[in-house]
Design a protein around this motif. Structure first.
Motif, PDB file in Angstrom:
ATOM      1  N   SER A   9       0.841  -1.192   0.000  1.00 28.17           N
ATOM      2  CA  SER A   9       0.000   0.000   0.000  1.00 28.17           C
ATOM      3  C   SER A   9       0.874   1.239   0.000  1.00 28.17           C
ATOM      4  O   SER A   9       2.059   1.184   0.308  1.00 28.17           O
ATOM      5  N   LEU A  10       0.271   2.333  -0.356  1.00 29.18           N
ATOM      6  CA  LEU A  10       0.967   3.613  -0.389  1.00 29.18           C
ATOM      7  C   LEU A  10       0.592   4.426   0.829  1.00 29.18           C
ATOM      8  O   LEU A  10      -0.435   4.181   1.460  1.00 29.18           O
ATOM      9  N   PRO A  11       1.422   5.415   1.189  1.00 34.40           N
ATOM     10  CA  PRO A  11       1.084   6.244   2.336  1.00 34.40           C
ATOM     11  C   PRO A  11      -0.224   6.975   2.120  1.00 34.40           C
ATOM     12  O   PRO A  11      -0.508   7.446   1.024  1.00 34.40           O
ATOM     13  N   GLU A 230      -3.362  11.562  -5.265  1.00 37.66           N
ATOM     14  CA  GLU A 230      -4.174  11.439  -4.060  1.00 37.66           C
ATOM     15  C   GLU A 230      -5.346  10.492  -4.293  1.00 37.66           C
ATOM     16  O   GLU A 230      -5.676   9.661  -3.435  1.00 37.66           O
ATOM     17  N   ARG A 231      -5.967  10.592  -5.460  1.00 38.99           N
ATOM     18  CA  ARG A 231      -7.066   9.680  -5.781  1.00 38.99           C
ATOM     19  C   ARG A 231      -6.559   8.261  -5.970  1.00 38.99           C
ATOM     20  O   ARG A 231      -7.217   7.294  -5.576  1.00 38.99           O
ATOM     21  N   TYR A 232      -5.389   8.140  -6.563  1.00 40.24           N
ATOM     22  CA  TYR A 232      -4.789   6.821  -6.771  1.00 40.24           C
ATOM     23  C   TYR A 232      -4.498   6.136  -5.446  1.00 40.24           C
ATOM     24  O   TYR A 232      -4.653   4.920  -5.311  1.00 40.24           O
ATOM     25  N   LEU A 235      -7.330   4.012  -3.948  1.00 38.75           N
ATOM     26  CA  LEU A 235      -7.747   2.771  -4.586  1.00 38.75           C
ATOM     27  C   LEU A 235      -7.379   1.581  -3.709  1.00 38.75           C
ATOM     28  O   LEU A 235      -6.537   1.660  -2.824  1.00 38.75           O
ATOM     29  N   GLY A 236      -7.954   0.456  -4.000  1.00 35.48           N
ATOM     30  CA  GLY A 236      -7.616  -0.754  -3.255  1.00 35.48           C
ATOM     31  C   GLY A 236      -6.208  -1.224  -3.561  1.00 35.48           C
ATOM     32  O   GLY A 236      -5.633  -0.901  -4.608  1.00 35.48           O
ATOM     33  N   LYS A 239      -4.969  -2.603  -6.934  1.00 38.90           N
ATOM     34  CA  LYS A 239      -4.724  -1.719  -8.073  1.00 38.90           C
ATOM     35  C   LYS A 239      -3.275  -1.268  -8.174  1.00 38.90           C
ATOM     36  O   LYS A 239      -2.867  -0.713  -9.182  1.00 38.90           O
ATOM     37  N   PHE A 240      -2.504  -1.484  -7.126  1.00 32.50           N
ATOM     38  CA  PHE A 240      -1.129  -0.993  -7.120  1.00 32.50           C
ATOM     39  C   PHE A 240      -0.224  -1.955  -7.887  1.00 32.50           C
ATOM     40  O   PHE A 240      -0.304  -3.175  -7.703  1.00 32.50           O
ATOM     41  N   PRO A 241       0.652  -1.445  -8.735  1.00 31.53           N
ATOM     42  CA  PRO A 241       1.575  -2.331  -9.457  1.00 31.53           C
ATOM     43  C   PRO A 241       2.588  -2.960  -8.507  1.00 31.53           C
ATOM     44  O   PRO A 241       2.903  -2.415  -7.456  1.00 31.53           O
ATOM     45  N   SER A 242       3.106  -4.105  -8.898  1.00 30.57           N
ATOM     46  CA  SER A 242       4.089  -4.803  -8.077  1.00 30.57           C
ATOM     47  C   SER A 242       5.407  -4.037  -8.069  1.00 30.57           C
ATOM     48  O   SER A 242       5.677  -3.240  -8.986  1.00 30.57           O
ATOM     49  N   PRO A 243       6.241  -4.254  -7.062  1.00 27.96           N
ATOM     50  CA  PRO A 243       7.555  -3.594  -7.047  1.00 27.96           C
ATOM     51  C   PRO A 243       8.381  -3.884  -8.299  1.00 27.96           C
ATOM     52  O   PRO A 243       9.096  -3.016  -8.786  1.00 27.96           O
TER      53      PRO A 243
END
Length: 405
Positions: A9-11, A230-232, A235-236, A239-243
């Motif tokens: 996840s992102l901050p 910020e909208r990104y 997201l769940g 939706k985040f790309p892998s490292p």
């Protein structure tokens, strides 16, 4: 708080997060601009990448829009106060600008001494760009708002001039438009490149004439980048790309930036710079790739911390230490340290000598920047923070922790 490289996840937008990789980007870009201004006989000088490195100023504008909206968009719409915001930004930009201005003015009097001027007589404040009107406009930070026909004194400060008034513009716009600010941003992203395409002979390669439009363009791209980021973030996790994918994207982006700066020159292609840089900021703000991890190493973090000083200090060191120093040594010791190229004096009499002088120059710039950061930048920033009216001290502390404050 820094997220782990392989975090899923992102901050959160509400967390006080410092974008370390972006800070390091800014430090490297500041070094590239410093080398861009250093005329030497080095192998580096003739490279197209170095000749296009002036475009990294647009990376600063984009990053500024991103971090200012990250730190202050919500606060300015919730009563943080335009005056309070501008005091903090003034304290961030002006003290070092003022110190360098004083340093340039002081060297005018040194040139009254023949050994320093190279001539038997010299009248201070008579050289182009150093006359009293330029001094006063620099003091007022209006010297690059289209009122002069040339750069003056500390040349890189043109961007400080236009950026401060961009802060004023967006601070007022945010308090008035609030959530509708995105329509202003989209309008500026449409009109700014059109304006530069029609009126700027060299498109993005403009400073004292259309620098304010150039800054609005880059800042708007960075602001939109933050809104999308910020909208990104909301997201769940799926939706985040892998490292691994992020690493691939980061490597491709670095290659694209290098290629773009190499081939863009002063052509119409430069109008794409804010868009490419905003995408770069978006990706590296996630801090999930291999290059982001590399940029978190102490040496790059230090360059990021010193980036504003590097950017502001380098012209003084280039002109007063290297250019003037070479002239003085040639006059006193009858030893040539320069080569005349197209009517200009370049440092070094061979390519390898130019390489050595370029390295020494960059080391001195970084060392001097370490001093100015600790003696001028940071103490003045703290002092101006104490001047800002504080209805919500914790809010000010949070804003100060965002990269670029």
């Amino acid at each position: 708080m820094k997220p782990a490289l392989h975090s899923t996840s992102l901050p959160s937008p509400k967390q006080n997060h410092r974008f370390v990789a972006l800070d390091s980007w800014r430090g490297l870009c500041a070094c590239a601009v410093a080398l861009f201004h250093f005329n030497s006989t080095s192998h580096l000088y003739s490279l197209p990448f170095r000749q296009g490195s002036y475009l990294f100023v647009d990376f600063f504008f984009v990053l500024s829009g991103f971090v200012i909206f990250a730190g202050y968009q919500a606060k300015l719409t919730q009563g943080f106060g335009v005056g309070r915001f501008l005091i903090l930004r003034f304290g961030r930009l002006y003290p070092l600008h003022f110190a360098l201005l004083l340093a340039f003015l002081a060297t005018n009097f040194l040139r009254l001494i023949p050994a320093f001027s190279g001539y038997s007589a010299y009248r201070p404040f008579t050289a182009p760009g150093e006359t009293p009107p330029y001094v006063f406009s620099n003091l007022l930070l209006i010297h690059s708002l289209g009122i002069h026909d040339r750069l003056s004194l500390n040349d890189p400060s043109w961007s400080v001039s236009v950026e401060f008034y961009t802060y004023i513009f967006f601070a007022i716009a945010l308090t008035v438009l609030r959530e509708r600010i995105k329509w202003l941003i989209l309008t500026l992203l449409l009109l700014s490149p059109l304006f530069l395409a029609v009126l700027s002979p060299h498109y993005m390669d403009t400073t004292f004439r259309f620098g304010f439009i150039r800054c609005l363009f880059g800042f708007s791209a960075g602001a939109l980048c933050w809104i999308l980021f910020e909208r990104y973030q909301k997201l769940g996790d799926a939706k985040f790309p892998s490292p691994r994918l992020c690493s691939t994207i980061e490597i491709c982006l670095v290659a694209m930036v290098i290629g773009f700066v190499t081939v863009a020159g002063s052509s119409a292609m430069t109008l794409l710079a804010p868009f490419l840089f905003s995408f770069t900021v978006f990706v590296f703000a996630m801090e999930r790739g291999l290059i982001s991890r590399f940029l978190k190493r102490p040496v790059f973090v230090l360059l990021g911390l010193l980036s504003y000083s590097i950017y502001m200090d380098h012209m003084f060191i280039k002109r007063k230490l290297f250019d003037s120093g070479a002239m003085v040594l040639s006059h006193l010791l009858h030893v040539s340290l320069t080569t005349n190229v197209n009517g200009g004096e370049w440092i070094g009499t061979s390519a390898w000598q130019g390489d050595l002088f370029s390295l020494i120059y960059l080391v001195i710039v970084i060392a001097a920047s370490y001093v100015t950061f600790n003696v001028i930048e940071e103490p003045c920033r703290v002092w101006f923070r104490s001047l800002a009216p504080s209805r919500a001290p914790l809010m000010a502390k949070a804003a100060a922790q965002v990269a670029g404050d």
